[in-house]
Design a protein around this motif. Structure first.
Motif: not given
Length: 395
Positions: A175-189
């Protein structure tokens, strides 16, 4: 004894050969009717699985599959897909079961847990059972991306945590983790995440802070596809929110208030976090009056947004901290929204109450809020609030 020739209805004698032909024709017609009726009965029985093995028996073989009911679709539209995936044996049996179920029209959109090799009637019943529906993401007005811990109190779950919990409820091992969501929100254009054009510059200014997309997921209930990864989920939520805002003409609406669309969301988020129910339009007026003065907003909610632990009574030290949001230490609005603003909060910014108020404070535990346009009067209200314990600190 010789039979007398039959006569027609008009009294004329009928040729015996003609009589026999009519009798044969009647017999053929009766036989044809019987065959047609029998065929119809066979088709009906076949459709419900009574003939030809066109239906499974029971409630499935234990192998769970997720089936999505799209917004605005009906039960009957799923038949071909369910047959193809081996959930029901035939679309014909499923259509008959759907037609026979009086509640078939009440299905709700979402993902449902069904099993392979279900009887058609069981499949329809499963789609109508709310217990089989996958949990939805429920974003309330005022929700924040990150968890919020209250001093000497509980922790309020943020949107990232809620997304992870919904994802993990269906696929615990992957499943999707909070850390993964943080990483996407911070680094994805931002453009890849579906951020609307009018918000992209402000998002980029926040660098790699995952809170840069705060306020861009509007309140509402969302179906999370358990098969999506973190990027897909955030892109889906932000894109749907952006499409909604753009469909309401937010750029023109914001212009009418003298704000940009992004500023409108930011101001509305302050209304959401500061105003008690029933006072949204008054707090909106205070915001606009202070911006027009100009004078700093000095909202405690903007101080709290940058803190790891929050409470109503912020300290002098906290109010002095310079952050992108603290409106005690900076002019104008925060750099980003501080929460997800509801439609009601946005509408309050568009239609503020009439008044000259520059100050407000909640003065009792019942939520009574007093608005003033005079600082000395406001200070008396603050003293009343302190006397009632509203501004007591738990530090």
């Amino acid at each position: 004894m010789t039979k007398k020739p039959r006569r027609s209805p008009k009294g004329r004698r009928m040729d015996p050969k003609y009589v026999k032909r009519r009798q044969r024709g009647a017999a053929v017609l009766v036989a044809a009717i019987i065959l047609i009726f029998g065929a119809l009965v066979w088709i009906a029985l076949s459709a419900i699985g009574a003939i030809g093995g066109n239906d499974y028996e029971g409630e499935g073989n234990g192998v769970v599959q997720l089936v999505q009911v799209q917004e605005g679709s009906s039960v009957s539209e799923l038949g071909a897909e369910l047959e193809e995936r081996g959930i029901v044996k035939t679309d014909a049996a499923y259509q008959s079961a759907a037609f026979s179920n009086p509640n078939a029209g009440s299905i709700q959109p979402g993902f449902y847990r069904l099993q392979e090799e279900m009887s058609a009637a069981s499949a329809v019943a499963a789609l109508l059972d709310p217990d089989n529906r996958v949990e939805m993401l429920d974003v309330q007005g005022g929700a924040t991306l990150m968890d919020v811990t209250v001093v000497a109190g509980d922790t309020r779950k943020g949107i990232f945590t809620m997304i992870s919990e919904v994802s993990c409820a269906e696929t615990p091992g992957d499943c999707v983790t909070v850390d993964q969501l943080h990483d996407v929100a911070a680094k994805t254009a931002p453009q890849e995440l579906g951020v609307p054009e009018w918000a992209v510059p402000a998002v980029l200014e926040r660098g790699t802070d995952p809170r840069r997309i705060e306020g861009l997921i509007r309140p509402g209930q969302y179906v999370i596809d358990p098969g999506m990864d973190a990027k897909d989920i955030l892109t889906d939520l932000i894109t749907r929110s952006a499409d909604y805002y753009n469909s309401t003409g937010i750029e023109q609406r914001a212009e009418a208030t003298g704000l940009t669309p992004y500023e409108l969301l930011t101001a509305a988020s302050l209304v959401e976090r500061e105003a008690p129910a029933g006072d949204f339009d008054k707090v909106a007026r205070v915001i606009l009056n202070r911006l027009e003065e100009p004078m700093r907003l000095e909202f405690d909610s903007t101080v709290n947004y940058g803190l790891s632990e929050q409470e109503v009574a912020t300290t002098d030290a906290d109010r002095a901290r310079v952050t992108p949001w603290n409106t005690y230490a900076k002019d104008g609005l925060p750099d980003t929204p501080i929460a997800a603003p509801s439609d009601e909060a946005i509408e309050a910014m568009e239609n503020p109450a009439e008044g000259n108020w520059l100050f407000f404070v909640t003065v009792d535990q019942q939520g009574t809020t007093v608005f003033n346009d005079d600082f000395d009067a406001h200070q008396r209200s603050v003293e009343e609030a302190m006397g009632s314990g509203v501004l007591d600190s738990n530090r």
